[in-house]
Motif scaffolding. Structure first.
Motif, PDB file in Angstrom:
ATOM      1  N   ILE A 239       7.082   6.230   4.528  1.00 52.27           N
ATOM      2  CA  ILE A 239       5.513   5.634   4.729  1.00 52.27           C
ATOM      3  C   ILE A 239       5.327   5.162   5.950  1.00 52.27           C
ATOM      4  CG2 ILE A 239       3.990   4.125   4.019  1.00 52.27           C
ATOM      5  CD1 ILE A 239       5.402   3.674   1.126  1.00 52.27           C
ATOM      6  N   VAL A 240       5.961   4.322   6.880  1.00 55.73           N
ATOM      7  CA  VAL A 240       5.981   3.962   7.838  1.00 55.73           C
ATOM      8  C   VAL A 240       6.521   4.756   9.100  1.00 55.73           C
ATOM      9  CG1 VAL A 240       5.818   1.664   6.761  1.00 55.73           C
ATOM     10  CG2 VAL A 240       7.938   2.451   7.968  1.00 55.73           C
ATOM     11  N   ALA A 241       7.454   5.446   9.107  1.00 46.74           N
ATOM     12  CA  ALA A 241       8.243   6.029  10.174  1.00 46.74           C
ATOM     13  C   ALA A 241       7.187   7.152  10.878  1.00 46.74           C
ATOM     14  CB  ALA A 241       9.389   6.704   9.742  1.00 46.74           C
ATOM     15  N   THR A 243       6.822  10.492  12.383  1.00 48.32           N
ATOM     16  CA  THR A 243       7.212  11.655  12.271  1.00 48.32           C
ATOM     17  C   THR A 243       8.084  12.540  13.147  1.00 48.32           C
ATOM     18  OG1 THR A 243       5.732  12.314  10.458  1.00 48.32           O
ATOM     19  CG2 THR A 243       6.866  14.065  11.350  1.00 48.32           C
ATOM     20  N   ALA A 244       7.502  12.255  14.417  1.00 48.60           N
ATOM     21  CA  ALA A 244       8.235  12.771  15.617  1.00 48.60           C
ATOM     22  C   ALA A 244       9.724  12.106  15.846  1.00 48.60           C
ATOM     23  CB  ALA A 244       7.355  12.669  16.908  1.00 48.60           C
ATOM     24  N   ASP A 245       9.502  10.775  15.784  1.00 52.83           N
ATOM     25  CA  ASP A 245      11.023  10.076  15.820  1.00 52.83           C
ATOM     26  C   ASP A 245      11.999  10.075  14.781  1.00 52.83           C
ATOM     27  OD1 ASP A 245      10.181   9.043  18.447  1.00 52.83           O
ATOM     28  OD2 ASP A 245       9.247   7.300  17.817  1.00 52.83           O
ATOM     29  N   PHE A 246      11.159  10.239  13.622  1.00 51.22           N
ATOM     30  CA  PHE A 246      12.215  10.064  12.379  1.00 51.22           C
ATOM     31  C   PHE A 246      12.631  11.318  12.077  1.00 51.22           C
ATOM     32  CE2 PHE A 246      12.063   9.208   7.543  1.00 51.22           C
ATOM     33  CZ  PHE A 246      13.326   8.911   7.695  1.00 51.22           C
ATOM     34  N   LEU A 299      -1.339   2.834   1.708  1.00 47.95           N
ATOM     35  CA  LEU A 299      -0.044   2.160   1.456  1.00 47.95           C
ATOM     36  C   LEU A 299       0.223   1.265   2.869  1.00 47.95           C
ATOM     37  CD1 LEU A 299       2.205   4.804  -0.186  1.00 47.95           C
ATOM     38  CD2 LEU A 299       1.840   2.641  -1.126  1.00 47.95           C
ATOM     39  N   ARG A 300       0.157   1.744   3.871  1.00 49.64           N
ATOM     40  CA  ARG A 300       0.456   1.107   5.182  1.00 49.64           C
ATOM     41  C   ARG A 300      -0.442  -0.229   4.997  1.00 49.64           C
ATOM     42  NH1 ARG A 300       1.179   6.535   7.242  1.00 49.64           N
ATOM     43  NH2 ARG A 300      -1.147   6.106   8.368  1.00 49.64           N
ATOM     44  N   SER A 301      -1.794  -0.159   4.640  1.00 48.06           N
ATOM     45  CA  SER A 301      -2.635  -1.284   4.905  1.00 48.06           C
ATOM     46  C   SER A 301      -2.582  -2.364   3.447  1.00 48.06           C
ATOM     47  CB  SER A 301      -4.000  -0.812   5.094  1.00 48.06           C
ATOM     48  OG  SER A 301      -4.380   0.029   3.946  1.00 48.06           O
ATOM     49  N   SER A 302      -1.692  -1.903   2.516  1.00 53.38           N
ATOM     50  CA  SER A 302      -1.837  -2.658   1.567  1.00 53.38           C
ATOM     51  C   SER A 302      -0.812  -4.042   1.700  1.00 53.38           C
ATOM     52  CB  SER A 302      -0.969  -1.962   0.220  1.00 53.38           C
ATOM     53  OG  SER A 302      -0.838  -2.740  -0.819  1.00 53.38           O
ATOM     54  N   PRO A 303      -1.017  -5.172   1.078  1.00 49.10           N
ATOM     55  CA  PRO A 303      -0.382  -6.403   1.199  1.00 49.10           C
ATOM     56  C   PRO A 303       0.969  -6.058   0.493  1.00 49.10           C
ATOM     57  CG  PRO A 303      -2.174  -6.651  -0.457  1.00 49.10           C
ATOM     58  CD  PRO A 303      -2.426  -5.307   0.526  1.00 49.10           C
ATOM     59  N   VAL A 343      18.008  -2.748   7.909  1.00 45.21           N
ATOM     60  CA  VAL A 343      16.818  -3.638   7.918  1.00 45.21           C
ATOM     61  C   VAL A 343      16.130  -2.993   9.386  1.00 45.21           C
ATOM     62  CG1 VAL A 343      15.594  -5.784   8.176  1.00 45.21           C
ATOM     63  CG2 VAL A 343      17.555  -5.442   6.651  1.00 45.21           C
ATOM     64  N   ARG A 344      16.582  -3.058  10.236  1.00 50.39           N
ATOM     65  CA  ARG A 344      16.002  -2.837  11.725  1.00 50.39           C
ATOM     66  C   ARG A 344      15.428  -1.465  11.870  1.00 50.39           C
ATOM     67  NH1 ARG A 344      19.152  -3.045  15.850  1.00 50.39           N
ATOM     68  NH2 ARG A 344      21.038  -3.556  14.679  1.00 50.39           N
ATOM     69  N   ARG A 345      15.991  -0.273  11.107  1.00 55.01           N
ATOM     70  CA  ARG A 345      15.432   1.114  11.242  1.00 55.01           C
ATOM     71  C   ARG A 345      14.027   0.998  10.624  1.00 55.01           C
ATOM     72  NH1 ARG A 345      17.403   4.033   6.015  1.00 55.01           N
ATOM     73  NH2 ARG A 345      17.607   5.876   7.154  1.00 55.01           N
ATOM     74  N   THR A 346      13.588   0.229   9.897  1.00 50.25           N
ATOM     75  CA  THR A 346      12.342   0.414   9.504  1.00 50.25           C
ATOM     76  C   THR A 346      11.187   0.002  10.360  1.00 50.25           C
ATOM     77  OG1 THR A 346      12.348  -1.724   7.900  1.00 50.25           O
ATOM     78  CG2 THR A 346      13.392   0.391   6.959  1.00 50.25           C
ATOM     79  N   TYR A 347      11.543  -0.625  11.351  1.00 45.85           N
ATOM     80  CA  TYR A 347      10.465  -1.636  12.168  1.00 45.85           C
ATOM     81  C   TYR A 347      10.099  -0.799  13.517  1.00 45.85           C
ATOM     82  CZ  TYR A 347      10.827  -5.484   9.231  1.00 45.85           C
ATOM     83  OH  TYR A 347      10.858  -6.626   8.326  1.00 45.85           O
TER      84      TYR A 347
END
Length: 347
Positions: A239-241, A243-246, A299-303, A343-347
């Motif tokens: 959802i958050v990555a 695309t170019a980096d992931f 999804l990205r804007s959902s609490p 954990v940090r890979r998602t930020y």
């Protein structure tokens, strides 16, 4: 007192680069781990090429040659180094764990009708479903015979792990149990389908390092919690990555109609985001690119996204607590680094 985890360049991209991760460990341990992983790679290729049938050797090694994270062999090796590792047993255990993992990929691709795996055509797309299943079964057989070189108890634990893997796969998509929310069901399935093999790998390493039962139980608990955290981090990255980096397109889970934890959390939020998301997902798989992008924005804007991050951090913290009975040292520090990176890979 354990040292802080070494920051990894590129952690925020989401890519799980085992080589970079190993390079962040204490230097002497890094050298030992690199040597062992190289031996594991060579032994993997030897064992899947050890039949008189050239075609079977080619097919069995198809995904192994394509690459992979080799995260489970890493867990075996690190867990062993919390004690006194027997190098021969460590390599055998790492090979056995990776063979079970690769076998499940052959089977998963059949069930998902997947056409690509690790950047190469899937076995089922090359040779058909029947032969792909048989290749997976062949790898499980090699894994069992490899495990016997360690102990019958090792093979018994391997069999129990396979039971959990099958149970998780079989119950995925089923209705929740009475009184169980969809999110709770998801975490239960993830524990079997994803975390069981992580737990087995960490326990196997402990056995090969002769750590003692208490430490082995702690390492197995670490692997279990880490496995769930790893699955949640993959869900979030879809959802958050960037695309170019992931290196992968976002929204694959939406495209395949998979209800991952952040999606389930967002649907249960009871707000306008949830209502529109439910409308988009009502047909199952979201094949329309425009709707898929809209769903990703919702999804990205959902609490509920932050709630899923809380789930990730909670399981990572549980993994860290499980190391309480593991002796201080470079291997324990390295295990904490693995956990932190998940954990940090998602930020």
């Amino acid at each position: 007192m354990t040292r802080a985890a070494t920051p990894l360049a590129g952690a925020a991209t989401g890519q799980f680069d085992v080589r970079a991760l190993v390079g962040s460990f204490e230097p002497a341990l890094t050298a030992q781990i690199r040597t062992t992983l190289a031996e594991v790679e060579a032994e993997l290729r030897r064992r899947i090429s050890d039949t008189p049938d050239p075609w079977l050797n080619e097919a069995a090694g198809h995904l192994i040659r394509a690459g992979g994270k080799r995260l489970r062999p890493l867990l075996v090796t690190l867990a062993a180094h919390t004690g006194r590792p027997d190098q021969r047993k460590v390599v055998c255990a790492a090979v056995a764990a990776e063979l079970v993992h690769v076998a499940t990929l052959y089977h998963d691709d059949v069930m998902d009708s997947a056409t690509i795996r690790h950047g190469v055509p899937s076995a089922n797309s090359l040779w058909g479903n029947r032969l792909a299943v048989l290749i997976g079964n062949h790898l499980l057989g090699i894994a069992a015979s490899t495990g016997l070189e360690i102990s019958t108890d090792f093979v018994r634990r391997q069999g129990l792990t396979l039971t959990r893997l099958v149970r998780g796969q079989a119950t995925e998509g089923a209705s929740p149990r009475r009184g169980e929310s969809p999110a709770e069901q998801y975490l239960r399935v993830a524990s079997d389908k994803s975390a069981a093999l992580f737990a087995f790998a960490a326990w196997a390493g402990a056995v090969c390092g002769e750590t003692g039962e208490r430490t082995a139980a702690g390492l197995a608990g670490f692997g279990e919690a880490l496995g769930v955290a790893f699955q949640i981090s993959d869900d979030l990255l879809d959802i958050v990555a960037d695309t170019a980096d992931f290196g992968k397109t976002r929204g694959i889970d939406l495209q395949q109609g998979v209800r991952t934890l952040p999606i389930l959390r967002a649907l249960a939020a009871g707000d306008s985001h949830a209502d529109r998301l439910a409308e988009i997902l009502s047909a199952g798989a979201v094949s329309d690119p425009g709707l898929r992008q809209e769903a990703l924005r919702l999804l990205r804007s959902s609490p509920a996204l932050e709630q899923t991050y809380d789930d990730l951090r909670r399981h990572a913290a549980e993994a860290e607590r499980s190391l309480a009975d593991v002796p201080d040292g470079p291997a324990r520090d390295a295990l904490l680094s693995v956990c932190n990176f998940v954990v940090r890979r998602t930020y």
